[in-house]
Write an enzyme that holds these catalytic residues in place. Sequence first.
Site, PDB file in Angstrom:
ATOM      1  N   LYS A 155     -19.193 -15.552   2.692  1.00  0.00           N
ATOM      2  CA  LYS A 155     -20.432 -15.098   2.874  1.00  0.00           C
ATOM      3  C   LYS A 155     -21.302 -14.600   1.546  1.00  0.00           C
ATOM      4  CE  LYS A 155     -20.179 -13.332   7.551  1.00  0.00           C
ATOM      5  NZ  LYS A 155     -20.283 -11.650   7.793  1.00  0.00           N
ATOM      6  N   GLY A 168     -13.049  -3.662   0.809  1.00  0.00           N
ATOM      7  CA  GLY A 168     -14.451  -3.061   0.867  1.00  0.00           C
ATOM      8  C   GLY A 168     -14.805  -1.945  -0.016  1.00  0.00           C
ATOM      9  N   GLY A 217      -9.338  -8.570   0.300  1.00  0.00           N
ATOM     10  CA  GLY A 217      -8.254  -8.733   0.997  1.00  0.00           C
ATOM     11  C   GLY A 217      -7.660 -10.148   1.175  1.00  0.00           C
ATOM     12  N   ARG A 268       0.818  -1.163   0.049  1.00  0.00           N
ATOM     13  CA  ARG A 268      -0.071   0.071   0.111  1.00  0.00           C
ATOM     14  C   ARG A 268       0.864   1.315  -0.017  1.00  0.00           C
ATOM     15  NH1 ARG A 268      -4.973  -1.912   3.842  1.00  0.00           N
ATOM     16  NH2 ARG A 268      -6.249  -2.771   2.172  1.00  0.00           N
TER      17      ARG A 268
END
Length: 398
Positions: free
Chosen positions: A198, A374, A351, A35
């Site tokens: 999920k 996200g 991620g 990053r």
Amino acid sequence: MLPLLHDLELSGARVLVRADLNVPVRDGVVGDDARIRAALPTLRELIERDATIVVCSHLGRPKGVVDETLRMTPVAERLAELLGVPVRYRPCDGPGDEAQAAFVHEAPAGSVTLLENTRFDPGETKNDPELAARLARYADAYVNDAFGAAHRAHASTEGVARLLPSCAGRLMERELEVLGRLVEAPSRPFLVILGGAKVSDKIGVIENLIGTVDELFIGGAMAYTFLEARGGSVGDSLVEDEKLEVARDLAARAEAAGTTLRLPIDSVCAREVREGTETAVHPSDAIPDGWMGLDAGPEAIAAWMAALPAARTVLWNGPLGVFEVPPFDRGTRAIAEAVAASDAVTVVGGGDSVAALNAMGLADRIDHVSTGGGASLEFLEGKVLPGVAALGTVRPAS
Ligand code: ADP
Ligand code: MG
């Protein structure tokens, strides 16, 4: 139109840059510095333009209080190394406190200053106007390059953007360009591989991409909710009971829109998630009670690999099995290799999927590895990211 770095007159200006320098730090040492590297092009361009740079970022989740283990010290050191110029940094109680303001005030022309962890201030996540105003006083212009934090309306990502002439940095620009292409005009066939834990995390993405995507592969734990919704027996695999109806609905809508939905034909199953445990391959819709599907099976992998070469665009998000625990990493590894070898435009987000790619040393062979987990999901859901929407709302004085 989203304002970009070359749209603002930044030569010699004081510029506040919100970067996403939220890297893993252990015992005061930066782990994966991807990053920080991703933030370099924007900073280098500003250095070239003789700007006086003030950089800020959050690090971890300090919950609005000073956490000694989450100071920016190691980030400042690594940033200086990678940038090849000194980075001014002074530990303080927060990015807006008086010691910080004095330190920024003393910044020589052309210097680079890194602020303290933005999340040391409780006003950051509340998008407190007072903190935004303090940050705005540090500069004449604001550049948001923190794509990974753009889905949050925080003081350093949203509030401050409404107080200064602003634009997107180069990383933000590239993320929005590549992900925007996927949503709007992908080269076809467009193949999407979704995995992970999920269904609920990815419903929005599936809804938004149905019709745009030619083939949608669903693997990982979320596949079992779709399989059960179809009437399959999935044993003790993870199923989100309250999402069965949604899964049924999405499958029907995909069919109506011409998006082929593919679920894993077979699964590698076990009675427990443990390295060295007994495993067996079962058809994914006929898993015995007491057994869980923990990875895509050999037939599923073969079928997916066979479909990959025809694709012109590939998006992959989410591991296809419990890749942290061998041997349940095989499906994820096979797909990672196949995506890396593909001639298509390849994009990987998420991620855990990005961690898997890095662990395999394949990230270099992907066209675009998104820095925002996200944020990339929310963007692919078709949502407007607050950190992006706020850019360009203040017109530069001319
Ligand atoms: P990403 O971060 O790439 O978006 P997610 O966070 O959605 O991915 O999901 C990653 C998690 O999903 C991993 O911890 C992995 O172990 C888990 N997972 C994948 N497949 C299964 C499965 N069949 N059963 C249980 N967990 C699974
Ligand atoms: Mg994850």
